[in-house]
Design a protein around this motif. Structure first.
Motif, mmCIF file in Angstrom:
data_model
loop_
_atom_site.group_PDB
_atom_site.id
_atom_site.type_symbol
_atom_site.label_atom_id
_atom_site.label_comp_id
_atom_site.label_asym_id
_atom_site.label_seq_id
_atom_site.Cartn_x
_atom_site.Cartn_y
_atom_site.Cartn_z
ATOM 1 N N ILE A 110 0.835 -1.206 0.000
ATOM 2 C CA ILE A 110 0.000 0.000 0.000
ATOM 3 C C ILE A 110 0.868 1.254 0.000
ATOM 4 C CG2 ILE A 110 -1.718 1.303 1.305
ATOM 5 C CD1 ILE A 110 -2.845 -1.189 0.006
ATOM 6 N N GLU A 111 1.960 1.217 0.751
ATOM 7 C CA GLU A 111 2.830 2.388 0.859
ATOM 8 C C GLU A 111 3.491 2.765 -0.458
ATOM 9 O OE1 GLU A 111 5.525 1.258 3.884
ATOM 10 O OE2 GLU A 111 4.078 1.452 5.532
ATOM 11 N N THR A 112 3.602 1.817 -1.379
ATOM 12 C CA THR A 112 4.241 2.105 -2.669
ATOM 13 C C THR A 112 3.276 2.691 -3.691
ATOM 14 O OG1 THR A 112 3.806 -0.112 -3.566
ATOM 15 C CG2 THR A 112 5.834 0.193 -2.283
ATOM 16 N N LEU A 113 1.981 2.701 -3.381
ATOM 17 C CA LEU A 113 0.989 3.126 -4.363
ATOM 18 C C LEU A 113 0.828 4.644 -4.390
ATOM 19 C CD1 LEU A 113 -1.890 0.538 -3.712
ATOM 20 C CD2 LEU A 113 -0.120 0.449 -5.473
ATOM 21 N N PRO A 114 0.569 5.200 -5.564
ATOM 22 C CA PRO A 114 0.171 6.617 -5.618
ATOM 23 C C PRO A 114 -1.224 6.767 -5.036
ATOM 24 C CG PRO A 114 -0.009 5.603 -7.784
ATOM 25 C CD PRO A 114 0.645 4.584 -6.896
ATOM 26 N N LYS A 115 -1.669 7.983 -4.871
ATOM 27 C CA LYS A 115 -2.942 8.209 -4.212
ATOM 28 C C LYS A 115 -4.118 8.306 -5.175
ATOM 29 C CE LYS A 115 -1.397 8.212 -0.055
ATOM 30 N NZ LYS A 115 -0.449 7.144 -0.057
ATOM 31 N N ASN A 116 -3.897 8.185 -6.473
ATOM 32 C CA ASN A 116 -5.017 8.205 -7.420
ATOM 33 C C ASN A 116 -4.697 7.333 -8.631
ATOM 34 O OD1 ASN A 116 -3.841 10.024 -9.688
ATOM 35 N ND2 ASN A 116 -3.520 11.227 -7.813
ATOM 36 N N ILE A 169 -1.843 4.700 -13.781
ATOM 37 C CA ILE A 169 -1.854 4.126 -15.132
ATOM 38 C C ILE A 169 -1.571 5.144 -16.233
ATOM 39 C CG2 ILE A 169 -3.433 2.283 -14.487
ATOM 40 C CD1 ILE A 169 -5.707 3.867 -15.707
ATOM 41 N N GLY A 170 -1.462 6.414 -15.867
ATOM 42 C CA GLY A 170 -1.204 7.427 -16.886
ATOM 43 C C GLY A 170 -2.489 8.070 -17.368
ATOM 44 N N GLU A 171 -2.384 9.305 -17.808
ATOM 45 C CA GLU A 171 -3.580 10.072 -18.165
ATOM 46 C C GLU A 171 -4.324 9.487 -19.356
ATOM 47 O OE1 GLU A 171 -4.870 14.703 -19.104
ATOM 48 O OE2 GLU A 171 -2.829 14.210 -18.455
ATOM 49 N N SER A 172 -3.591 9.005 -20.366
ATOM 50 C CA SER A 172 -4.258 8.515 -21.576
ATOM 51 C C SER A 172 -5.079 7.257 -21.278
ATOM 52 C CB SER A 172 -3.232 8.227 -22.665
ATOM 53 O OG SER A 172 -2.269 7.281 -22.217
ATOM 54 N N LEU A 173 -4.499 6.294 -20.566
ATOM 55 C CA LEU A 173 -5.246 5.081 -20.235
ATOM 56 C C LEU A 173 -6.379 5.381 -19.264
ATOM 57 C CD1 LEU A 173 -2.405 2.408 -19.784
ATOM 58 C CD2 LEU A 173 -3.907 2.749 -21.749
#
Length: 444
Positions: free
Chosen positions: A210-216, A221-225
């Motif tokens: 969990i600590e390695t994950l971004p918050k959104n 996955i990147g803006e395009s995906l």
């Protein structure tokens, strides 16, 4: 008598050594630096399967010695589940005729359902291999053989022998036999995937992951995906995956890791509705976020079906390594090795069907049944609707029943086991691999 006594003594010493290593957590120094009991047991089952099934390069029965070793050692390793119980209430009639409630023990619910099913699936797979005993119309030829003697092979795996079929192709009886075994293995594969999926789902997500994950999800996955998945008209996950153009194993695994992380993020955001929480936030409504999570989860399921041999994801490895539940460790590892064996047997059958397809194609134009059945050519069972990715297809059509009921493990007892598994939740993020799939869940 002396030989029997010596064999029993040898088996006892082997058992003592095996369980000593498990109790020490694979730390033979005794310094307390070993892994947890759950992980040690998971690794032991994985390593046993690697040594027993790692050389299953042909459609042939296992040797009696190897089969006996597998049965004996897997029985020892999974016997611990016999003592994992839970308290339940039951009614008893006392001497004076009154009814009282008492607490009794019974196997934990998940083990009560899944362990007998896994044992049955184990027996079914070995029985399928036994059916290839004796003369077959096809044979295996070494890749080192001359060009005229060499057969065909679907993959570029140099260690596998090539398959050679008669010049006129396989007989109708032989093709029906192969297809029957292929359908039976497919049912075993689906059932073991379902159990493995549920075991992984029940495992706690480690805080270290969990600590390695971004918050959104957008950052993950990147803006395009992100824009594609959250689009109002997103209705074709198959086309979405095809448009990504994933080629190498690294690209597929990287994409799977990102989507899996995105699912975890969105689920946590739905659970932590408080805007003050780091996982909260009012930017997206709960209903929309639930839709996004379902879409990402569906993409994951399709990736597992489309690319069955990719390694375990970061989340799966983290769960297995940090899991402390011995029961879940046994369910996950046992189902994983059976899933891998089923996938290997399925691949070997498809090798033969592919070699026969090439022979028949050389003789005459491709028949419609081959042209419309890519599973016979590529080795991936054809699935064209979303429900095929998220449910077990355990009820053959009337036409298929009439053609050959044994193709669906026609024994009533076996079908009962498989139908019980239909109550298990949807497939999740598991991997089916052949040779490398038996390795312990660790990144090198």
């Amino acid at each position: 008598m002396k030989n029997e006594s010596a064999a029993e003594s040898s088996d006892m010493e082997l058992m003592k050594e095996r369980f000593s290593k498990l109790l020490l957590g694979e730390d033979m120094s005794g310094g307390g630096k070993g892994v947890s009991s759950a992980l040690a047991l998971s690794n032991a089952i994985t390593n046993l399967a690697a040594s027993v099934f790692g050389e299953q390069t042909r459609l042939e029965p296992m040797s009696a010695t190897t089969k006996e070793r597998w049965k004996k050692e897997i029985d020892c390793l999974v016997s611990v589940t016999d003592y994992i119980v839970e308290f339940v209430t039951t009614q008893q009639k006392s001497k004076d005729g009154s009814i009282i409630e008492v607490m009794v023990t019974q196997p934990r619910r998940d083990l009560l359902l899944s362990m007998p099913a896994l044992r049955k699936l184990d027996v079914m797979l070995l029985d399928i291999l036994d059916k290839f005993e004796g003369e077959q119309e096809f044979k295996y030829v070494s890749r080192d053989a001359s060009e005229s003697q060499r057969g065909f092979q679907r993959s570029d795996k140099w260690w596998l022998p090539t398959v050679k079929v008669p010049p006129g192709g396989l007989s109708e009886g032989s093709k029906r036999f192969l297809q029957k075994q292929r359908n039976a293995v497919d049912q075993v594969l689906k059932a073991s995937m379902a159990i493995n999926s549920q075991a992984l789902t029940d495992m706690h997500i480690p805080d270290s992951y969990i600590e390695t994950l971004p918050k959104n999800g957008k950052e993950c996955i990147g803006e395009s995906l992100y824009r594609i998945i959250t689009d109002e008209h997103f209705d074709d996950p198959l086309q979405f995956i095809s448009n990504l153009g994933l080629q190498s194993e690294h690209e597929i695994l990287d994409f799977k890791d990102k989507i899996e992380a995105c699912v975890v993020i969105w689920r946590r955001k739905m659970n932590y509705k408080d805007a003050k929480s780091a996982w909260g936030g009012p930017s997206v409504s709960l209903e929309k976020r639930e839709i996004f999570e379902e879409r990402a989860h569906t993409v994951l399921l399709i990736i597992k079906q489309k690319f069955p041999s990719i390694p375990q994801s970061t989340l799966e490895i983290s769960k297995i390594q940090c899991n402390k539940d011995v029961g879940l460790a046994v369910l996950e590892s046992y189902s994983r090795v059976l899933e891998s064996l089923a996938n290997t047997v399925m691949s070997r059958i498809n090798d033969v069907l592919y070699a026969n397809y090439l022979i028949e194609k050389a003789k005459s134009p491709p028949r419609d049944d081959y042209a419309s059945s890519p599973g016979l050519i590529t080795g991936t069972p054809e699935r064209t609707i979303l429900s095929d990715f998220i449910s077990l297809d355990l009820d053959p059509s009337e036409e298929e029943k009439g053609a050959d009921t044994e193709a669906y493990c026609g024994k009533d007892e076996e079908m009962k086991i498989l139908r019980q598994l239909a109550n298990i939740k949807k497939f999740s993020y598991t991997d089916t691999v052949e040779m490398a799939g038996f390795r312990s869940p660790a990144r090198g």
